[in-house]
Motif scaffolding. Structure first.
Motif, PDB file in Angstrom:
ATOM      1  N   LYS A  48     -15.613 -26.853  57.915  1.00 38.55           N
ATOM      2  CA  LYS A  48     -14.632 -26.005  58.588  1.00 38.55           C
ATOM      3  C   LYS A  48     -13.207 -26.547  58.403  1.00 38.55           C
ATOM      4  O   LYS A  48     -12.244 -25.788  58.355  1.00 38.55           O
ATOM      5  CB  LYS A  48     -15.006 -25.938  60.070  1.00 38.55           C
ATOM      6  N   VAL A  49     -13.085 -27.879  58.313  1.00 37.73           N
ATOM      7  CA  VAL A  49     -11.732 -28.457  58.266  1.00 37.73           C
ATOM      8  C   VAL A  49     -11.373 -29.021  56.881  1.00 37.73           C
ATOM      9  O   VAL A  49     -10.332 -29.624  56.718  1.00 37.73           O
ATOM     10  CB  VAL A  49     -11.555 -29.567  59.332  1.00 37.73           C
ATOM     11  N   LEU A  50     -12.262 -28.828  55.906  1.00 33.78           N
ATOM     12  CA  LEU A  50     -11.992 -29.384  54.580  1.00 33.78           C
ATOM     13  C   LEU A  50     -11.443 -28.320  53.633  1.00 33.78           C
ATOM     14  O   LEU A  50     -11.622 -27.134  53.851  1.00 33.78           O
ATOM     15  CB  LEU A  50     -13.284 -29.971  53.995  1.00 33.78           C
ATOM     16  N   ASP A  51     -10.788 -28.783  52.569  1.00 38.30           N
ATOM     17  CA  ASP A  51     -10.247 -27.862  51.569  1.00 38.30           C
ATOM     18  C   ASP A  51     -11.173 -27.758  50.367  1.00 38.30           C
ATOM     19  O   ASP A  51     -11.125 -26.786  49.616  1.00 38.30           O
ATOM     20  CB  ASP A  51      -8.868 -28.341  51.094  1.00 38.30           C
ATOM     21  N   GLY A  52     -11.985 -28.783  50.147  1.00 34.79           N
ATOM     22  CA  GLY A  52     -12.871 -28.801  48.987  1.00 34.79           C
ATOM     23  C   GLY A  52     -14.112 -29.614  49.279  1.00 34.79           C
ATOM     24  O   GLY A  52     -14.172 -30.338  50.269  1.00 34.79           O
TER      25      GLY A  52
END
Length: 695
Positions: A94-98
Motif C-alpha cells: 500500500k505504501v510502496l512505489d515498486g
C-alpha cells in the motif's frame, strides 16, 4: 534538499521459502549496509529479528531498511510469505512505489505468489520479477516464465538468461547489452567477470532480445516505426521504453539468479534503479473525506506541499511504540505537531528514526518520499493519516480482511491476568488483523486471527515476550433466540405481607419483530389503568429479561412487546411491583410463542484455482452453505457464499488440503438465521449438559 528522482521505495514479496529474506540479505551486503550476510536457516538474517522468525526460518512481520546503490537511495521492506501474514504484504504494498516478486526456480509460481501478485495488482505497484534458486535441483527458468504468463496472466520481459542449470549454474546473460556475467565459486558477490556470451546460447539470446525489443518499443510508435524500417534502437531508448512500460504495468522486467550463491543480484539492483518508479512517477494518493468519499484532491509528492503521511505499521519494542510512516507530501520535523484525521487530535513528533531491521538511525527531519518510524505517537493506529493541522486531508484508508479463526485463552494465574490485558492491547495495536474480545456469555477472552499459525505465534509472543502462560481452548458459537408467533397474555403480581403489599396487573402482546430490529416496546394503555410513571419499569424489565432466552439461555432478538391494558392499586402498586410482574410475564409467555434458535451466518469469500472449483462448492454445500455467486478471474475463481459459523471451524485447513495450499478465504458476520431442528436440538442438549455439569 534530497532529489526525489533518486529514491526507490520497494518491497520484496513471494511465496513462503522462495528466498525473499536471503535476497534482501544479499542486497544489503552488496550495497555495503552490512558486512556479513546472515542466513535464514541459521536464524541469523538481519530482517528476521523476532525469536519466532529465527526458530521457524520464516518471516512473520515486515522489516524496513534502507541502503544506497548507484547513487540511489533504496527503502526496502522484506515481507512475510506465509498466508496467515498476508496482511503485512498488503499494508507494505500500500505504501510502496515498486516491488520485486521473488519466485523459486524449482517451485515456480506458488500459491502465496498468486495472492501477493493479486494484492500488487490491486495496489497498482510496478514490479520486477526475480527467479531465484536456479542452483537448485529441478530449477527451470523457462518453465517459471511460462507459469508467470499462464498462472498470473502477466507479461514477463526477460532481461537475463541463466548460464547452466542446477549445480552447473554459474552466471547470467544480460539480454539488453548482450553480455555474460560469470561468477567464480568463492561465493563472493563481487567476484564476477563480464565475458562474451557462450556460443551455445547465441540463438537463444537473439530470440529473447528480439522479443524484448519488440515488446519495449510498443511504448513508442516513432521508435517502433524506425525499427520496422531496419533501424536498431539505442540502449538508452530501449531503457526509456522499458521504464515506461514497467511503470504502466504493461510488462515486468524478469531477472534470474541464485541469491544464496550470490549470483545475479547486481542485475536486479540495476533493474530497480533503471526501471522502477521514483515517488514522483507514481499516481498520487487520492484524498478522501471522513466518510471515505474521494474529494478530488491528491497528495502530490513534493516536499513543499502540505504534509500528508500514512501510518502503515505499529511496532512495539524496548524503546516504546514505533509508528512506521510513509510521507507522501510535505515535510515532518522532530517536535512538530501533526493532526491525526481519524482521531481529530494533534500529536507531537517525539523522534524520527530511519530503520535498519531492529536497529535505528535518528534523524531530525524527513520529507515526501521517505519511509521512517516515528516515536512518541500515542493515539495513532495502522491506516491513520497524519497531516498539516492548518490544511487537513485524509488519505485513502487501509481495508483489512476480517479474522477467520478464533480461540479462547485464559491466563493460568492471577498475576498473568493483569499482564495479559496490557500485552493484548499492544499486540492489537501492532496487528490490525488480530482481534480480541470478551465473550459476554462465557466471560472467556477470545482471540481472532487469520489462521492457526497466526494465533500460534500470538500465543507464543504472550508466553515469551510478555512472560504470560495461557491455556488455549475452543470457543463456542454465539447463538441467539427469537419467537415465531404472536401471543396475547396477562399477568397479575400480588403479594400481601401484613403491611403495604405489592400489586401490578399487565395485559400485553408479544410478537416477532422485523429481522435486525432488536427489542421494541410500545404502550397502548388508555384511561390510566397502568399509570404512565410505571411504563418505563415494564419496558426495562422485559428488556433485561431478553438477555436470557427460555430455550438455551442465549439472548432473545427481534421481539416487540405492546402493553395493552392492566390494573393498579392506589396503595400497593409501585415501579418494583410492575417490574416483577413483567419479568414473570416474560417467563410465562415466551415458551408459548414458539421460540426458535438462531445461528450466526457468515459471508464467506473463497478464492480457488479453476481446477478445484467443484470440490470447493461441494464442500460448502456439505457445510450447509448457500452459494451466492462465482466470479472467474485471471488466476482463479472467487466463490461467494453464506455459511453457518458452526460449520466453518477448521475450514482453512480443509480448504488448503482441497486446493493443494492455493485456496484462500475471508469471512465476516452477515446475519442471524433460524437453526435447522436437528442442529437446534443438539445445541440445546449440549447447553443443558454443560449447566448440569457446572452445578
Amino acid at each position: 534538499m534530497t532529489d526525489l528522482a533518486l529514491y526507490r521505495n520497494i518491497g520484496i514479496f513471494a511465496h513462503v521459502d522462495a528466498g525473499k529474506t536471503t535476497t534482501t540479505e544479499r542486497i544489503l551486503k552488496l550495497t555495503g549496509k552490512i558486512h556479513k550476510t546472515g542466513e535464514v536457516h541459521d536464524g541469523a538474517a538481519t530482517t528476521d529479528f523476532m525469536e519466532q522468525e529465527q526458530e521457524r526460518g520464516i518471516t512473520i512481520q515486515s522489516a524496513a531498511t534502507s541502503c544506497e546503490w548507484a547513487g540511489h537511495r533504496l527503502n526496502i521492506i522484506d515481507t512475510p510469505g506465509h498466508v496467515d501474514f498476508t496482511i503485512e504484504v498488503y499494508r507494505s504494498l500500500k505504501v510502496l512505489d515498486g516491488g520485486v516478486g521473488v519466485f523459486c526456480g524449482s517451485g515456480g509460481v506458488e500459491p502465496q505468489s498468486e495472492t501477493n501478485w493479486r494484492y500488487a495488482n490491486d495496489s497498482e505497484v510496478a514490479r520486477l520479477i526475480f527467479v531465484n534458486k536456479l542452483d537448485r535441483l529441478g530449477a527451470d527458468f523457462y518453465r517459471v516464465i511460462e507459469q508467470v504468463e499462464k498462472v498470473l496472466g502477466a507479461v514477463p520481459l526477460v532481461m537475463t538468461l541463466p548460464i547452466g542449470e542446477e549445480d552447473q549454474f554459474c552466471g547470467v546473460v544480460d539480454v539488453l547489452n548482450r553480455e555474460a556475467y560469470v561468477w567464480d565459486e568463492t561465493g563472493n558477490p563481487e567476484a564476477y567477470e563480464i565475458k562474451e556470451v557462450p556460443a551455445d546460447m547465441a540463438d537463444k539470446l537473439e530470440e529473447y532480445r528480439e522479443k524484448l525489443v519488440e515488446t519495449a518499443l510498443e511504448q513508442d510508435d516513432d521508435l517502433m516505426e524506425a525499427y520496422l524500417e531496419g533501424e536498431e534502437p539505442s540502449i538508452a531508448d530501449l531503457k526509456r521504453c522499458i521504464r515506461k512500460g514497467t511503470i504502466a504495468l504493461d510488462f515486468f522486467p524478469t531477472y534470474c539468479g541464485s541469491a544464496f550463491k550470490n549470483k545475479g543480484v547486481q542485475n536486479v539492483l540495476n533493474g530497480v534503479v533503471d526501471y522502477l518508479p521514483n515517488p514522483m512517477e507514481v499516481e498520487p494518493q487520492p484524498e478522501v473525506d471522513l466518510e471515505g468519499n474521494e474529494t478530488g484532491g491528491k497528495a502530490i509528492v513534493d516536499p513543499d506541499y502540505p504534509l500528508r503521511a500514512l501510518a502503515f505499521k505499529i511496532m512495539d519494542d524496548r524503546y516504546g511504540a514505533l509508528t512506521f510512516t510513509r510521507i507522501y507530501s510535505g515535510r515532518i520535523n522532530k517536535g512538530d505537531n501533526v493532526l491525526n484525521t481519524f482521531t481529530g487530535k494533534t500529536e507531537r513528533i517525539g523522534r524520527i528514526v530511519e530503520m535498519h531491521a531492529d536497529s535505528r538511525n535518528e534523524i531530525d527531519s524527513a520529507q515526501a518520499g521517505d519511509i521512517v518510524a516515528l516515536l512518541g505517537m500515542k493515539n495513532t493506529q495502522t491506516g491513520h493519516t497524519l497531516c498539516d493541522p492548518v490544511k487537513p486531508a485524509t488519505l485513502e484508508p487501509m481495508v483489512f480482511p476480517a479474522p477467520v479463526i478464533s480461540v479462547a485463552i485464559a491466563p493460568r494465574d492471577k498475576a498473568g491476568a493483569e499482564k495479559m490485558g496490557i500485552a493484548l492491547s499492544k499486540m492489537i495495536a501492532e496487528d490490525p488483523s488480530f482481534y480480541v474480545e470478551t465473550d459476554e456469555e462465557s466471560g472467556e477472552t477470545i482471540m481472532r486471527g487469520m489462521g492457526e499459525l497466526h494465533l500460534d505465534i500470538k500465543v507464543d509472543i504472550l508466553k515469551r515476550t510478555h512472560g504470560i502462560d495461557v491455556d488455549v481452548g475452543k470457543p463456542q458459537v454465539a447463538y441467539r433466540e427469537t419467537i415465531t408467533k404472536p401471543i396475547d397474555d396477562s399477568y397479575t403480581h400480588k403479594k400481601q405481607t401484613g403491611g403495604a403489599g405489592q400489586f401490578a396487573k399487565i395485559d400485553y402482546t408479544i410478537e416477532p419483530g422485523e429481522p435486525g430490529s432488536g427489542y421494541e416496546f410500545e404502550s397502548k394503555v388508555t384511561g390510566g389503568n397502568v399509570p404512565r410513571e410505571f411504563w418505563p419499569a415494564v419496558e426495562k424489565a422485559f428488556g433485561v429479561s431478553m438477555e436470557e432466552g427460555t430455550l438455551a439461555g442465549f439472548p432473545l432478538l427481534d421481539v416487540k412487546v405492546t402493553l395493552t391494558d392492566g390494573g393498579f392499586h392506589p396503595v400497593d402498586s409501585s415501579a418494583i411491583a410492575y417490574e416483577l410482574a413483567a419479568k414473570a410475564a416474560y417467563r410465562q409467555s415466551i415458551p408459548k410463542a414458539s421460540p426458535q434458535l438462531l445461528e450466526p451466518v457468515m459471508k464467506v469469500d473463497v478464492y480457488t484455482p479453476d481446477d478445484h472449483v467443484g470440490d470447493v462448492i461441494g464442500d460448502l454445500n456439505r457445510r450447509r452453505g448457500m452459494i451466492k455467486s462465482q466470479e472467474a478471474g485471471v488466476t482463479g475463481v472467487r466463490v461467494k457464499a453464506d455459511c453457518p459459523l458452526a460449520e466453518m471451524f477448521g475450514y482453512i485447513g480443509d480448504l488448503r488440503t482441497m486446493t493443494s495450499g492455493r485456496g484462500q478465504f475471508s469471512m465476516e458476520f452477515s446475519h442471524y438465521a433460524p437453526c435447522p431442528a436437528n442442529v437446534s436440538e443438539g445445541v440445546i442438549a449440549e447447553v443443558k449438559a454443560r449447566k448440569a455439569a457446572a452445578s
